[in-house]
Scaffold this motif. Structure first.
Motif, PDB file in Angstrom:
ATOM      1  N   LYS A   1       0.817  -1.215   0.000  1.00  0.00           N
ATOM      2  CA  LYS A   1       0.000   0.000   0.000  1.00  0.00           C
ATOM      3  C   LYS A   1       0.851   1.265   0.000  1.00  0.00           C
ATOM      4  O   LYS A   1       0.460   2.285  -0.553  1.00  0.00           O
ATOM      5  CB  LYS A   1      -0.915   0.011   1.233  1.00  0.00           C
ATOM      6  CG  LYS A   1      -2.204  -0.767   1.079  1.00  0.00           C
ATOM      7  CD  LYS A   1      -3.034  -0.580   2.330  1.00  0.00           C
ATOM      8  CE  LYS A   1      -4.338  -1.350   2.242  1.00  0.00           C
ATOM      9  NZ  LYS A   1      -5.141  -1.170   3.479  1.00  0.00           N
TER      10      LYS A   1
ATOM     11  N   LYS B   1     -24.301   3.016   2.749  1.00  0.00           N
ATOM     12  CA  LYS B   1     -23.103   3.278   3.554  1.00  0.00           C
ATOM     13  C   LYS B   1     -23.124   2.398   4.800  1.00  0.00           C
ATOM     14  O   LYS B   1     -24.154   1.810   5.157  1.00  0.00           O
ATOM     15  CB  LYS B   1     -23.027   4.751   3.966  1.00  0.00           C
ATOM     16  CG  LYS B   1     -24.125   5.204   4.920  1.00  0.00           C
ATOM     17  CD  LYS B   1     -23.913   6.653   5.343  1.00  0.00           C
ATOM     18  CE  LYS B   1     -25.009   7.085   6.331  1.00  0.00           C
ATOM     19  NZ  LYS B   1     -24.796   8.482   6.780  1.00  0.00           N
TER      20      LYS B   1
ATOM     21  N   GLU C   1     -16.418   2.784  -5.751  1.00  0.00           N
ATOM     22  CA  GLU C   1     -16.811   2.246  -4.459  1.00  0.00           C
ATOM     23  C   GLU C   1     -17.170   0.765  -4.506  1.00  0.00           C
ATOM     24  O   GLU C   1     -17.007   0.051  -3.528  1.00  0.00           O
ATOM     25  CB  GLU C   1     -18.009   3.039  -3.915  1.00  0.00           C
ATOM     26  CG  GLU C   1     -17.719   4.507  -3.659  1.00  0.00           C
ATOM     27  CD  GLU C   1     -17.947   5.371  -4.894  1.00  0.00           C
ATOM     28  OE1 GLU C   1     -18.191   4.789  -5.977  1.00  0.00           O
ATOM     29  OE2 GLU C   1     -17.859   6.596  -4.781  1.00  0.00           O
TER      30      GLU C   1
ATOM     31  N   ASP D   1     -15.871  -1.285  -1.508  1.00  0.00           N
ATOM     32  CA  ASP D   1     -14.459  -1.059  -1.203  1.00  0.00           C
ATOM     33  C   ASP D   1     -14.253  -0.538   0.215  1.00  0.00           C
ATOM     34  O   ASP D   1     -13.213  -0.763   0.822  1.00  0.00           O
ATOM     35  CB  ASP D   1     -13.880  -0.070  -2.219  1.00  0.00           C
ATOM     36  CG  ASP D   1     -12.386   0.105  -2.058  1.00  0.00           C
ATOM     37  OD1 ASP D   1     -11.675  -0.907  -2.103  1.00  0.00           O
ATOM     38  OD2 ASP D   1     -11.937   1.251  -1.881  1.00  0.00           O
ATOM     39  N   SER D   2     -15.255   0.166   0.751  1.00  0.00           N
ATOM     40  CA  SER D   2     -15.151   0.717   2.100  1.00  0.00           C
ATOM     41  C   SER D   2     -16.549   0.897   2.663  1.00  0.00           C
ATOM     42  O   SER D   2     -17.552   0.612   1.994  1.00  0.00           O
ATOM     43  CB  SER D   2     -14.397   2.055   2.084  1.00  0.00           C
ATOM     44  OG  SER D   2     -15.199   3.055   1.470  1.00  0.00           O
ATOM     45  N   ILE D   3     -16.625   1.379   3.883  1.00  0.00           N
ATOM     46  CA  ILE D   3     -17.937   1.623   4.517  1.00  0.00           C
ATOM     47  C   ILE D   3     -18.457   3.021   4.215  1.00  0.00           C
ATOM     48  O   ILE D   3     -19.525   3.409   4.696  1.00  0.00           O
ATOM     49  CB  ILE D   3     -17.860   1.404   6.044  1.00  0.00           C
ATOM     50  CG1 ILE D   3     -16.894   2.401   6.692  1.00  0.00           C
ATOM     51  CG2 ILE D   3     -17.447  -0.023   6.357  1.00  0.00           C
ATOM     52  CD1 ILE D   3     -16.908   2.370   8.209  1.00  0.00           C
ATOM     53  N   ASP D   4     -17.713   3.792   3.416  1.00  0.00           N
ATOM     54  CA  ASP D   4     -18.139   5.158   3.091  1.00  0.00           C
ATOM     55  C   ASP D   4     -19.398   5.140   2.223  1.00  0.00           C
ATOM     56  O   ASP D   4     -19.685   4.170   1.525  1.00  0.00           O
ATOM     57  CB  ASP D   4     -17.021   5.891   2.348  1.00  0.00           C
ATOM     58  CG  ASP D   4     -15.778   6.060   3.206  1.00  0.00           C
ATOM     59  OD1 ASP D   4     -15.909   5.998   4.445  1.00  0.00           O
ATOM     60  OD2 ASP D   4     -14.685   6.235   2.639  1.00  0.00           O
TER      61      ASP D   4
ATOM     62  N   SER E   1     -16.663  -3.021  -5.523  1.00  0.00           N
ATOM     63  CA  SER E   1     -15.595  -3.931  -5.940  1.00  0.00           C
ATOM     64  C   SER E   1     -16.125  -4.974  -6.917  1.00  0.00           C
ATOM     65  O   SER E   1     -15.587  -5.153  -8.003  1.00  0.00           O
ATOM     66  CB  SER E   1     -14.977  -4.621  -4.724  1.00  0.00           C
ATOM     67  OG  SER E   1     -14.286  -3.693  -3.922  1.00  0.00           O
TER      68      SER E   1
ATOM     69  N   THR F   1     -19.335  -3.129   4.107  1.00  0.00           N
ATOM     70  CA  THR F   1     -18.585  -3.508   2.900  1.00  0.00           C
ATOM     71  C   THR F   1     -19.258  -4.659   2.169  1.00  0.00           C
ATOM     72  O   THR F   1     -18.762  -5.107   1.143  1.00  0.00           O
ATOM     73  CB  THR F   1     -17.141  -3.916   3.266  1.00  0.00           C
ATOM     74  OG1 THR F   1     -17.180  -4.981   4.218  1.00  0.00           O
ATOM     75  CG2 THR F   1     -16.375  -2.731   3.852  1.00  0.00           C
TER      76      THR F   1
END
Length: 308
Positions: free
Chosen positions: A85, A219, A125, A161-164, A127, A222
């Protein structure tokens, strides 16, 4: 706890040095203290060989074992997700590795091939979709005019991809020449056992095609278990196929079409690498599954025709 100098613990830790010194002593006696014709000369020298070589081999084997463990630990660090990363040279590194992988097969189009591969990786966002299932049912509203109702019940697992927060689009295209018979609505939507609010983005025309777009804001997770039912009414003579074109990567897909006796339906793949497998085909049902990965813009098509 104190150990005696003659204890096994001390002997084990110092055995290598003891054998090494004994070997040197045997060499010294064999080469300098024994008569050249004496049988003992060879015995002392061979004894020294055994001790010295044994110590050296033991050291090398322990060193090799240590270096092997060290090498594995180093690889775990270098190729670990957290370390990668932080790297700023992922793209050129990937290009170098893929060049070595593909240079024998694609020497002339290596860069173009790499660009195609990179374009399939998600950069937003979402995947991928997992276990995508669609059950489509066609009913006649007016068989004489060719007006049908298509009910599509869709279930899948969306991996984010994220919790956003992000906007998940619900979009459909339909070919419509006369909007009098056209209708499109989502009659059910459940996300993780809850009913979110559907925002109507609107619809726009492109020649004879109508794009109807809606969206849902998601939101906090994931993984989203999504189920929705879409109901569309239109003329089969104007829009004679039902299709799916993936927006995101899909891992495993299953589709089932139920249709009336006086409609003929043909199934075809849409750019997939493999063929869909038959699950159940009968006079009024076509059911297919795809066990592998479906890439964006790939999918399937049902071509429909009214039997006169």
């Amino acid at each position: 706890m104190k150990y005696s100098v003659l204890s096994y613990k001390y002997f084990r830790s110092g055995a290598a040095w003891i054998f090494f010194i004994l070997g040197i002593v045997l060499y010294y006696i064999g080469y300098f203290q024994m008569d050249s014709q004496s049988v003992w000369k060879e015995i002392f020298i061979k004894g020294g060989d055994i001790l010295i070589i044994g110590v050296i081999l033991g050291y090398l084997s322990n060193a090799a074992q240590f270096l092997g463990i060290f090498k594995q630990d180093l690889q775990d660090i270098i190729y670990g997700k957290e370390f990668i990363k932080q790297r700023k040279d992922i793209a050129p590194l990937w290009e170098t590795i893929s060049k070595q992988m593909f240079k024998n097969k694609f020497p002339a189009i290596h860069k173009e091939f790499l660009k195609v591969i990179k374009s399939y990786f998600p950069e937003n966002e979402v995947s991928f979709y997992n276990d995508y299932e669609s059950h489509i049912t066609i009913e006649w509203i007016d068989s004489k005019l060719g007006v049908i109702r298509v009910i599509d019940s869709v279930s899948f697992e969306l991996i984010a991809d994220s919790i956003d927060e992000f906007e998940y689009p619900l979009k459909t295209w339909t070919r419509v020449k006369e909007e009098g018979t056209y209708e499109n609505k989502i009659i059910e939507l459940v996300v993780n056992n809850q009913t979110p609010r559907i925002e109507d983005v609107g619809k726009y025309h492109e020649n004879d095609d109508i794009c109807h777009e809606q969206k849902v804001r998601l939101k906090g997770s994931t993984k989203y278990e999504i189920h929705y039912v879409r109901e569309k009414t239109y003329n089969i003579n104007e829009d004679y196929y039902i299709g799916f074109r993936a927006k995101y990567i899909v891992n495993k897909l299953r589709v089932c079409l139920d249709y009336p006796d006086d409609i003929d339906a043909i199934f075809t793949c849409r750019g997939t690498q493999l063929d869909f497998e038959d699950v159940k085909n009968s006079k009024r049902r076509i059911e297919k599954k795809y066990k592998s990965i479906i890439l964006p813009r790939q999918g399937y098509i049902f071509a429909l025709r009214k039997i006169k």
